[in-house]
Design an enzyme around this catalytic site. Structure first.
Site, mmCIF file in Angstrom:
data_model
loop_
_atom_site.group_PDB
_atom_site.id
_atom_site.type_symbol
_atom_site.label_atom_id
_atom_site.label_comp_id
_atom_site.label_asym_id
_atom_site.label_seq_id
_atom_site.Cartn_x
_atom_site.Cartn_y
_atom_site.Cartn_z
ATOM 1 N N ARG A 75 -98.215 -10.573 69.065
ATOM 2 C CA ARG A 75 -99.111 -12.120 69.307
ATOM 3 C C ARG A 75 -100.068 -11.684 70.224
ATOM 4 O O ARG A 75 -101.336 -11.756 69.743
ATOM 5 C CB ARG A 75 -98.960 -13.536 69.517
ATOM 6 C CG ARG A 75 -98.910 -13.842 67.353
ATOM 7 C CD ARG A 75 -97.411 -15.111 67.727
ATOM 8 N NE ARG A 75 -96.505 -13.775 68.777
ATOM 9 C CZ ARG A 75 -95.233 -13.559 67.425
ATOM 10 N NH1 ARG A 75 -95.356 -13.372 66.383
ATOM 11 N NH2 ARG A 75 -94.593 -12.851 68.190
ATOM 12 N N THR A 76 -99.037 -11.467 71.623
ATOM 13 C CA THR A 76 -99.974 -11.805 72.649
ATOM 14 C C THR A 76 -101.000 -10.726 72.993
ATOM 15 O O THR A 76 -102.166 -10.711 73.297
ATOM 16 C CB THR A 76 -99.891 -12.118 73.945
ATOM 17 O OG1 THR A 76 -98.869 -13.119 74.105
ATOM 18 C CG2 THR A 76 -100.655 -12.748 75.442
ATOM 19 N N LYS A 104 -92.403 7.944 87.703
ATOM 20 C CA LYS A 104 -92.131 8.656 88.749
ATOM 21 C C LYS A 104 -91.716 8.176 90.642
ATOM 22 O O LYS A 104 -91.425 8.781 91.225
ATOM 23 C CB LYS A 104 -93.594 9.794 89.107
ATOM 24 C CG LYS A 104 -93.491 10.703 87.744
ATOM 25 C CD LYS A 104 -94.992 11.490 88.137
ATOM 26 C CE LYS A 104 -95.733 11.603 86.706
ATOM 27 N NZ LYS A 104 -97.175 11.760 86.717
ATOM 28 N N ARG A 125 -98.818 -8.572 81.070
ATOM 29 C CA ARG A 125 -97.399 -9.160 81.029
ATOM 30 C C ARG A 125 -96.155 -8.358 81.968
ATOM 31 O O ARG A 125 -95.921 -7.585 81.269
ATOM 32 C CB ARG A 125 -97.284 -8.902 79.311
ATOM 33 C CG ARG A 125 -95.427 -9.666 78.430
ATOM 34 C CD ARG A 125 -95.312 -9.772 77.611
ATOM 35 N NE ARG A 125 -96.313 -10.913 77.276
ATOM 36 C CZ ARG A 125 -96.072 -11.287 76.213
ATOM 37 N NH1 ARG A 125 -94.496 -11.254 75.591
ATOM 38 N NH2 ARG A 125 -96.606 -12.999 75.274
ATOM 39 N N HIS A 153 -96.260 -18.538 81.230
ATOM 40 C CA HIS A 153 -97.454 -17.624 79.778
ATOM 41 C C HIS A 153 -99.210 -18.741 79.587
ATOM 42 O O HIS A 153 -99.282 -19.592 78.268
ATOM 43 C CB HIS A 153 -96.638 -17.825 78.444
ATOM 44 C CG HIS A 153 -97.122 -17.508 77.372
ATOM 45 N ND1 HIS A 153 -98.172 -16.729 77.674
ATOM 46 C CD2 HIS A 153 -96.492 -16.685 76.690
ATOM 47 C CE1 HIS A 153 -98.778 -16.031 76.481
ATOM 48 N NE2 HIS A 153 -97.161 -15.680 75.483
HETATM 49 N N1 CP Z 1 -96.149 -15.739 72.040
HETATM 50 C C1 CP Z 1 -95.811 -14.598 72.390
HETATM 51 O O1 CP Z 1 -96.473 -14.545 73.909
HETATM 52 O O2 CP Z 1 -96.279 -13.916 71.338
HETATM 53 P P1 CP Z 1 -95.426 -12.796 71.506
HETATM 54 O O3 CP Z 1 -94.213 -11.940 72.554
HETATM 55 O O4 CP Z 1 -94.928 -11.181 70.406
HETATM 56 O O5 CP Z 1 -96.950 -11.945 72.096
#
Ligand code: CP
Length: 327
Positions: A75-76, A104, A125, A153
């Protein structure tokens, strides 16, 4: 009423289509919900509502957005990519570090320093807490935290707020249950912080080993948020407007512990017999088995609408961070 910032909030005004406020987000990093006082959240919500209503704007023409995903994501990553492309921007990036020079021996510091020369904004992320803050410290361009370890998040919390406003038509006065892994869930940590800005009553439903961290409970107490601890979903269903389910994260446990805990918190359609008519079930997704698929067919399920809203909230963020005049 819980407030940690001085702005007052009539939550019913979060989506009002009155004039857009000054864009105080231009050029900012979004690393934690602590970076987002209420005025900024209201600006993001209003911008997202406008983008959802009118779509197809070219607000990111000539902008290159780096999508740096060191951890899996559906999703993100894909909603940020769709948000970028639909606004006319371009995407560079990766969905794992396997093809990077990190293999490396290059450091995260140097990787982010270089990527910041190639892009107008970085989305990161990373499995390590603090990685997004490190990237922001290095990069002269804005950085958005798309999840760092078990820490934060923030863009998910913004999607959650937008979705709650949409399905309940208000934020203040709601009762919300947070269910599942409240200890390691970064979406929960960010969302709990967001709740401090509104008059929200929280019901914390988790096994003791996955309870909300004490530091967050202390802050909730300090700002006057009412909350209580519970062991079962059935106990709280008649009392809440939002049931916010989360996944027990297998990667946080050894196999024996995981098997023991995973079956404890499963939502099933028959549990809604005593639910309020306005109850909506949210989940940041992915789900494993904590929501029975039969729930998808009930009027209470709202998690796929929540995931769909990710694109508008992320479009709003990209627009506001990169356009001084907003929209
Ligand atoms: N809600 C969420 O962060 O989903 P993903 O891990 O699929 O990005």
């Amino acid at each position: 009423m819980a407030r940690i910032y001085s702005e007052t909030c009539s939550a019913s005004s979060v989506n009002e289509r009155d004039s857009i406020m000054e864009n105080t987000l231009y050029g900012c990093d979004i690393i934690s919900m602590k970076d987002l006082p209420l005025a900024r959240i209201k600006l993001i919500m209003k911008t997202a509502a406008r983008l959802k209503a009118q779509r197809a704007l070219h607000l990111l023409n000539n902008k290159v957005i780096a999508h740096c995903f060191f951890e899996p994501s559906t999703r993100t990553r894909l909603s940020f990519e769709a948000a970028t492309l639909r606004l006319g921007g371009s995407v560079i990036g990766f969905s794992s570090d396997e093809a990077l020079s990190i293999q490396k021996g290059e450091t995260l510091h140097d990787t982010m320093r270089v990527v910041s020369e190639y892009a107008d904004l970085i989305i990161i992320r990373h499995p390590k807490e603090g990685a997004a803050r490190l990237a922001a410290d290095i990069s002269p361009r804005p950085v958005i935290n798309a999840g760092d370890g078990a820490n934060q998040h923030p863009t998910q919390a913004l999607v959650d707020l937008f979705t709650i406003q949409e399905c309940q038509n208000k934020m203040d006065g709601l009762s919300i249950a947070l269910v599942g892994d409240l200890k390691y869930g970064r979406t929960i940590h960010s969302f709990a912080q967001a709740c401090m800005l509104f008059d929200i009553r929280l019901f914390l439903v988790a096994p003791e080993s996955l309870a909300l961290p004490e530091s967050i409970c202390d802050t909730l107490k300090k700002v006057g948020v009412r909350f209580s601890f519970h062991q079962s979903i059935e106990e709280v269903i008649p009392k809440v407007d939002i049931l916010y389910m989360t996944r027990i994260q297998q990667e946080r446990f050894n196999d024996a512990e995981y098997q023991q805990i995973r079956k404890q918190y499963i939502l099933k359609p028959e549990m809604f017999a005593s639910a309020r008519p306005n109850l909506k079930v949210l989940h940041p997704l992915p789900r494993v088995n904590e929501i029975d698929i039969g729930v998808d067919e009930t009027p209470y399920a709202y998690y796929f609408e929540q995931a769909a809203n990710g694109i508008y909230v992320r479009q709003a963020l990209l627009t506001l961070l990169l356009n001084k005049e907003g929209i």
